[in-house]
Design an enzyme around this catalytic site. Structure first.
Site, PDB file in Angstrom:
ATOM      1  NE  ARG A 117      23.251  47.948 -28.241  1.00  0.00           N
ATOM      2  CZ  ARG A 117      24.137  48.856 -28.857  1.00  0.00           C
ATOM      3  NH1 ARG A 117      23.411  49.479 -30.076  1.00  0.00           N
ATOM      4  NH2 ARG A 117      25.369  48.959 -28.902  1.00  0.00           N
ATOM      5  CE  LYS A 139      12.981  30.963 -15.867  1.00  0.00           C
ATOM      6  NZ  LYS A 139      13.075  29.881 -14.820  1.00  0.00           N
ATOM      7  CD  GLU A 181       7.725  20.233 -16.854  1.00  0.00           C
ATOM      8  OE1 GLU A 181       7.105  20.998 -16.096  1.00  0.00           O
ATOM      9  OE2 GLU A 181       9.060  19.944 -16.575  1.00  0.00           O
ATOM     10  CE  LYS A 220       6.591  29.266 -17.909  1.00  0.00           C
ATOM     11  NZ  LYS A 220       7.572  28.465 -18.354  1.00  0.00           N
ATOM     12  CD  GLU A 230      12.880  30.879 -11.451  1.00  0.00           C
ATOM     13  OE1 GLU A 230      12.410  30.874 -12.641  1.00  0.00           O
ATOM     14  OE2 GLU A 230      13.262  30.168 -10.593  1.00  0.00           O
ATOM     15  NE  ARG A 234       9.337  32.123 -15.248  1.00  0.00           N
ATOM     16  CZ  ARG A 234       9.405  32.504 -16.285  1.00  0.00           C
ATOM     17  NH1 ARG A 234       9.357  33.766 -16.634  1.00  0.00           N
ATOM     18  NH2 ARG A 234       9.802  31.618 -17.448  1.00  0.00           N
ATOM     19  CG  ASN A 238      11.923  26.088 -10.583  1.00  0.00           C
ATOM     20  OD1 ASN A 238      11.795  25.758 -12.001  1.00  0.00           O
ATOM     21  ND2 ASN A 238      12.431  27.166 -10.056  1.00  0.00           N
ATOM     22  CG  HIS A 241      11.662  21.124 -12.486  1.00  0.00           C
ATOM     23  ND1 HIS A 241      10.186  20.937 -12.158  1.00  0.00           N
ATOM     24  CD2 HIS A 241      11.669  21.152 -14.266  1.00  0.00           C
ATOM     25  CE1 HIS A 241       9.655  20.964 -13.554  1.00  0.00           C
ATOM     26  NE2 HIS A 241      10.513  21.160 -14.477  1.00  0.00           N
ATOM     27  CG  HIS A 245      16.943  20.244 -13.072  1.00  0.00           C
ATOM     28  ND1 HIS A 245      16.413  21.409 -12.902  1.00  0.00           N
ATOM     29  CD2 HIS A 245      16.240  19.896 -14.288  1.00  0.00           C
ATOM     30  CE1 HIS A 245      15.744  22.162 -13.874  1.00  0.00           C
ATOM     31  NE2 HIS A 245      15.480  20.938 -14.640  1.00  0.00           N
ATOM     32  CG  HIS A 258      12.730  17.589 -18.508  1.00  0.00           C
ATOM     33  ND1 HIS A 258      13.786  18.083 -17.444  1.00  0.00           N
ATOM     34  CD2 HIS A 258      11.808  18.394 -18.125  1.00  0.00           C
ATOM     35  CE1 HIS A 258      13.162  19.136 -16.802  1.00  0.00           C
ATOM     36  NE2 HIS A 258      11.648  19.486 -17.321  1.00  0.00           N
TER      37      HIS A 258
HETATM   38  N1  GLY Z   1      10.577  26.442 -16.652  1.00  0.00           N
HETATM   39  C1  GLY Z   1      10.093  27.206 -15.609  1.00  0.00           C
HETATM   40  C2  GLY Z   1       9.978  28.751 -15.862  1.00  0.00           C
HETATM   41  O1  GLY Z   1       9.703  28.972 -16.942  1.00  0.00           O
HETATM   42  O2  GLY Z   1       9.828  29.556 -14.931  1.00  0.00           O
END
Ligand code: GLY
Length: 352
Positions: A117, A139, A181, A220, A230, A234, A238, A241, A245, A258
């Site tokens: 957990r 994430k 990036e 960030k 997000e 947030r 992107n 992206h 993507h 990438h």
């Molecule tokens: N890679 C984008 C984010 O962490 O929200």
């Protein structure tokens, strides 16, 4: 040592950036709760590069080596890591050290989020992309045959340790790809940083990576602090992206880096922003000239309907509505639900 904080009340954590930090890690980690046992999750290619540096510095712990590349994020690999941790006698005091790029960070973070957990995790990113993006913000996740990152949770690390000297042993193209990036952060949030980056990129050999990484992490951290899950702000991370993507998926993952795909996506997104009357032409040109300094190859010809198909199945679509990141002026990203398929298709012409 430069330190940036991700502000999340009692879950706030530092991002440390310093050349030679890897050698100081055992000493820094020893200052953490002494009853912890460390579980290093990494890949053999990374351990070949860094294992001796970590061992010479005196970092000891259980070691779990996962598959190379994106296969490390297979759901079965996740189960294998959990089983291995059980065999090793890990418990709730075990703490994960994720040593690797985005793939390792995502998997190790997800293991940390779910093992018994939830246990603690420290991120030690080893690619530029991971240093400025994936290791920060919590994430985590794994892939299913149906798609990437379909299973995951937000689980913030305890700290992020960034040693820019690690990048010296990586292929130059990989670092340059990660710089896309870094350029993104200037474009979305800090026009002066973008201007500084643009002049730094005139001489890649003298590029001040440590400053570029620290400013990227600060941007960030600020965005994640304001919108961890997000739900709004947030999403600006992107930028580039959605189409990036789609380009990656269209060409086949692994056939384009990438960062390179994101660079193409940023060119399309800034062209779209200009067409919508949000971004002055001179600013779009400045961003495009800055991206050109990364010397990426032109994009191969793309099939517009394939790109559109990927754009609409992307996670940035919610309830059938696409949240497309545009620039409302350089250094000021926002999302728009008004970007038409026609604009997206027309923007692809800017890549040829
Ligand atoms: N890679 C984008 C984010 O962490 O929200």
């Amino acid at each position: 040592m430069k330190t940036v904080t991700v502000e999340l009340d009692e879950r706030s954590y530092p991002i440390h950036v310093s050349k030679g930090l890897l050698e100081k890690l055992p000493e820094i980690l020893a200052q953490q709760n002494g009853t912890r046992s460390w579980v290093i999750i990494s890949q053999s290619s990374i351990m070949e590069l860094l294992g001796s540096r970590l061992k010479a510095a005196g970092l000891h712990g259980h070691e779990i080596i996962v598959s190379e590349g994106e296969r490390a994020k297979d759901f079965d690999e996740y189960r294998r890591v959990i089983s291995q941790m059980m065999k090793m006698g890990c418990d709730r005091s075990s703490t994960i050290l994720a040593v690797g790029g985005g793939v390792v960070g995502d998997l190790a973070g997800f293991v940390a989020a779910t093992f018994m957990r939830g246990i603690d995790c420290f991120q030690i990113p080893t690619t530029l992309l991971a240093m400025v993006d994936s290791a920060i913000g919590g994430k985590t996740g794994v892939n299913l045959p149906e798609g990437k990152n379909l299973v995951g949770v937000f689980h913030q690390p305890e700290s992020v340790f960034i040693d820019p000297t690690i990048l010296e042993s990586l292929p130059r193209e990989e670092v340059v790809s990660g710089l896309a990036e870094v350029v993104k952060y200037g474009a979305i949030r800090d026009r002066d940083f973008l201007a500084w980056l643009s002049s730094e990129l005139d001489d890649l050999d003298a590029f001040d990576l440590e400053s570029a990484i620290t400013r990227s992490c600060a941007i960030k951290a600020e965005v994640v602090s304001k919108d961890e899950k997000e739900r709004g702000l947030r999403r600006i991370l992107n930028f580039g992206h959605t189409i990036g993507h789609a380009v990656e998926a269209h060409l086949g993952y692994g056939n384009i880096r990438h960062g390179e795909a994101v660079a193409h996506g940023m060119n399309c997104a800034s062209w779209i922003s200009e067409q919508m009357g949000l971004l002055p032409a001179a600013d779009r040109q400045f961003l495009s000239d800055t991206i050109a300094k990364l010397s990426f190859l032109p994009s191969p010809t793309l099939d517009p309907s394939t790109i559109l198909n990927y754009v609409h199945t992307d996670k940035k679509t919610e309830g059938g509505v696409l949240n497309f990141v545009v620039l409302d002026g350089l250094g000021n990203a926002t999302t728009s639900t008004q970007v038409s398929d026609k604009l997206i298709v027309e923007s692809l012409a800017t890549l040829s």
